[in-house]
Design a protein around this motif. Structure first.
Motif, short mmCIF file in Angstrom:
data_model
loop_
_atom_site.label_atom_id
_atom_site.label_comp_id
_atom_site.label_asym_id
_atom_site.label_seq_id
_atom_site.Cartn_x
_atom_site.Cartn_y
_atom_site.Cartn_z
N GLU A 366 1.00 -1.31 -0.16
CA GLU A 366 0.03 0.31 0.17
C GLU A 366 1.06 1.73 -0.13
OE1 GLU A 366 -3.44 -1.89 2.61
OE2 GLU A 366 -2.70 -0.43 3.40
N ALA A 367 1.75 1.00 0.90
CA ALA A 367 2.62 2.06 0.96
C ALA A 367 3.88 2.74 -0.36
CB ALA A 367 4.05 1.73 1.96
N VAL A 368 3.89 1.68 -0.96
CA VAL A 368 4.69 2.05 -2.33
C VAL A 368 3.11 2.47 -3.67
CG1 VAL A 368 5.54 0.38 -4.31
CG2 VAL A 368 6.29 -0.25 -2.38
N GLU A 369 2.51 2.09 -3.56
CA GLU A 369 1.30 2.20 -4.19
C GLU A 369 0.83 3.99 -3.92
OE1 GLU A 369 -2.16 0.13 -3.80
OE2 GLU A 369 -0.75 -2.07 -4.51
N HIS A 370 0.92 4.17 -2.41
CA HIS A 370 0.34 5.65 -2.81
C HIS A 370 1.55 6.37 -2.64
CE1 HIS A 370 -1.01 8.70 0.08
NE2 HIS A 370 0.01 8.49 0.97
N ILE A 371 2.63 5.89 -2.75
CA ILE A 371 4.03 6.78 -3.10
C ILE A 371 3.60 6.99 -4.72
CG2 ILE A 371 5.89 6.00 -3.22
CD1 ILE A 371 6.01 8.26 -1.03
N ASN A 372 3.95 6.17 -5.34
CA ASN A 372 3.66 6.13 -6.83
C ASN A 372 2.11 7.57 -7.73
OD1 ASN A 372 6.20 4.79 -7.66
ND2 ASN A 372 4.82 2.38 -7.41
N ALA A 373 1.08 7.49 -6.41
CA ALA A 373 -0.21 7.31 -6.79
C ALA A 373 0.94 9.10 -6.87
CB ALA A 373 -1.20 7.56 -5.83
N LEU A 374 1.12 9.64 -5.65
CA LEU A 374 1.58 11.11 -5.65
C LEU A 374 2.09 11.98 -6.14
CD1 LEU A 374 2.83 10.99 -1.98
CD2 LEU A 374 0.80 11.74 -2.21
N VAL A 375 3.36 10.89 -6.64
CA VAL A 375 4.45 11.51 -8.22
C VAL A 375 3.67 11.46 -9.00
CG1 VAL A 375 6.13 11.02 -6.37
CG2 VAL A 375 6.12 8.99 -7.26
N ALA A 376 2.52 9.92 -9.26
CA ALA A 376 2.08 10.05 -10.74
C ALA A 376 2.00 11.73 -11.66
CB ALA A 376 0.62 9.45 -10.88
N GLU A 377 1.71 12.74 -10.97
CA GLU A 377 1.24 13.79 -11.60
C GLU A 377 2.41 14.83 -11.90
OE1 GLU A 377 -2.57 15.01 -11.47
OE2 GLU A 377 -3.67 13.40 -11.69
N SER A 378 3.72 14.18 -10.66
CA SER A 378 4.60 15.28 -10.36
C SER A 378 5.83 15.76 -11.03
CB SER A 378 5.27 14.29 -8.73
OG SER A 378 6.25 15.31 -8.31
N GLY A 379 6.33 15.92 -11.16
CA GLY A 379 7.37 17.70 -11.61
C GLY A 379 8.40 16.45 -11.47
N ALA A 380 8.35 15.56 -10.15
CA ALA A 380 9.28 15.37 -8.70
C ALA A 380 10.56 13.83 -9.63
CB ALA A 380 9.38 14.93 -7.61
N LYS A 381 9.49 13.44 -10.24
CA LYS A 381 10.16 12.53 -11.41
C LYS A 381 10.77 12.43 -12.60
CE LYS A 381 8.37 8.35 -11.18
NZ LYS A 381 8.26 6.88 -11.19
#
Lengths: 382, 382
Positions: A366-381
């Motif tokens: 869940e934590a991995v999915e959560h962090i991936n969802a956060l950055v899905a539209e992110s400038g961070a990646k």
């Protein structure tokens, strides 16, 4: 999982579970984690029995053992110190203080008889004997706390091709352990139950990883406060190769803890797990109770004795306290305590050890999915 | 990033940077983070000047301000307490102890003149005046520490449509803040610099998230020990909506810290950041120095005075210490100290605030990549 710890220990999920209870050790390993039996309380004979039981119940899965060899102890340099001889060294003032404290709570302090030749608590020679016994079993890890392990321990590990882990609570200690040749560092923050330092897991894990990197790439297990798969994922995001856990297993159906202590754990918040010398003479995190207050806060406290003397006092005291509380002495409950970390604030029920391993795996995902969802539209990646 | 904090504050990367230095605030916001100016040290006039400067240098990016309104202070209930009137309340013993301590290090204790009507440190009325000034500027956040904010502060936020954040160091405090109606919780572990509680970030963040969830879904910013994007990712994996940072900005080229303190930060390990009442009278984490030892450890210590009296002592003392150290008094260096968290152990160089925001973003992305690589072949995801 691709963590170096998985390869070293032959596991799929790098969740290590320290427990004094063989049932927890076997259940965790069977569920895909890695159980580590706290062996310090044993004699070579009783340990042999426990390991035999684990072998019969672990379905061939790997497990390890943990001993406790203090580098600094007030009996350092003395040979063959017996429990009996230490009893004579406990000042009368401390005995009277303990007896009077228990009396106020309607508890009679009884003394458990020990054999004439029973070694002192935390005896290094005994720990090495325990290790020898354990090599007759398919152990995959030996771990040590409270200092750099004796050379003999590291050599035993080498000889049997079993990795040696060391618990550390400060960067400076980690550097000494790496120099001494340990294979795994358990980097334990101040929030941990039992003996602990003052630096938090969030800081200590990256601080140690950064400090040892230029020297030798020793895998780091994060420890201290980890009760969920989300926290485990957090530690691994910071570079830990896995998690070392302890307190969370106290609230399993298999664990050795009393019903009263389980109730106290469920009622406790993180602030109730305090660092005190009241149990062993060294700072160790445990549930705050009338006992810890009596040693730490009471103006009339004679002060805790150094290790191992305080353990001589507290063993008899807690045998008496726990017996009285179990027999229905309601006042005795106020004294009940045990080693537990700040993560006690996250415990709200008792479940089986196997179900808990499964929960860790799900929360990790869940934590991995959560962090991936956060950055899905992110400038961070980008 | 899709964090609720990004929407609330109008930012792309939920990294909040607390600083007393306007240059840091503007640089962080310009780089895509969110600068928060510590306003407590200001008068309404000087704050107006600082905010004007920020407006001129922040390229239209959002920023916030932070005040400090203690719920518990020894002058509670008194009206219009002036700095001068407090000076008269400092016991002679404490003055003499300070003067003698500094003298041992060849430092003359000089007193800074204050206006007759200058309010006490941490004055609630002044803090509300500061907030009023700030609403003439495009601030996007007001934050408060040391207790539930006064109703007037929450009402100001509502009226101006600016979220109100509150710093908390315990679950029990978080629950009170949620009941009081704050919009954001800054959940700050014991490892943080400045005023802090005793529970670690690793434990407190999930403990608070779990406790408030059934009541109201208030976004949580994790704070305490966070110096890198990897730690920020770790906190967000645990469910935090972003990170609140402070100490890490002390080591930027823009910050207000002295050259000597920077050198001490770079030399320090996490264990050098200790919790002491020596600076403000409440437990606050700061660099251990002869000053903190003199109040916490020396047998002859008269004990720190309660807030705000200890600040009256320490302001003049540190003005004198810092001046002497800067003038080349090598002994004075031993007394130099400032608020800093355990994360000081991770500081090894001084860089620009903008570059540091960029580094956080890169490290965050690395952490996400790292955790994804770990589970790529894992049973945990299945």
């Amino acid at each position: 999982m691709k963590s170096p710890i998985c390869d070293m220990l032959g596991i799929e999920f790098p969740l290590l579970a320290f427990s004094h209870c063989r049932d927890v050790v076997a259940a965790v390993s069977r569920a895909g984690g890695f159980g580590v039996l706290g062996a310090t309380v044993h004699t070579p004979d009783t340990l042999e029995r426990e390991l035999k039981w684990i072998d019969d119940h672990v379905d061939g899965k790997p497990y390890g053992i943990d001993v406790l060899i203090p580098e600094n102890i007030s009996t350092s340099g003395e040979k063959d110190v017996t429990w009996k001889s230490l009893e004579a060294r406990v000042p009368l003032e401390h005995r009277a203080y303990t007896r009077d404290l228990l009396k106020k709570y309607d508890i009679e302090l009884t003394t458990t008889e020990v054999d004439d030749n029973q070694p002192q608590p935390f005896d290094a020679g005994t720990a090495l004997e325990l290790l020898k016994v354990s090599f007759n079993h398919p152990i995959r890890l030996i771990a040590n706390a409270l200092g750099v392990p004796p050379k003999a321990m590291i050599e035993m590990g080498r000889k049997h091709n079993v990795p040696v882990a060391a618990l550390v609570g400060a960067k400076e200690h980690a550097l000494r352990q790496v120099a001494a040749g340990v294979d795994i560092l358990v980097v334990q923050g101040t929030e941990a139950g039992g003996h602990c330092g003052e630096v938090s897991t969030m800081v200590l894990v990256p601080e140690v990883i950064k400090a040892i990197k230029p020297i030798r790439d020793v895998p780091v297990l994060a420890a201290g406060g980890i009760m969920t798969g989300r926290q485990m994922a957090a530690c691994m995001a910071m570079g830990a190769a896995g998690a070392w856990t302890g307190s969370v297993w106290l609230a399993t159906v298999e664990s050795e803890t009393s019903e009263i202590f389980r109730e106290k754990m469920i009622a406790a918040s993180s602030r109730d797990a305090i660092r005190s010398k009241g149990r062993t003479g060294k700072p160790a995190r445990q549930l705050r109770s009338v006992w810890t207050d009596a040693w730490d806060r009471a103006p009339e406290s004679p002060g805790a004795l150094p290790m191992p003397l305080q353990s001589i006092i507290s063993r008899d005291a807690f045998n008496s306290i726990d017996r009285a509380a179990a027999a229905g002495n309601a006042k005795a409950r106020d004294l009940v305590s045990y080693f537990v970390g700040q993560g006690v604030g996250l415990i709200d029920s008792v479940k089986s050890a196997g179900a808990l391993v499964q929960e860790f795996k799900e929360e990790f995902a869940e934590a991995v999915e959560h962090i991936n969802a956060l950055v899905a539209e992110s400038g961070a990646k980008q």
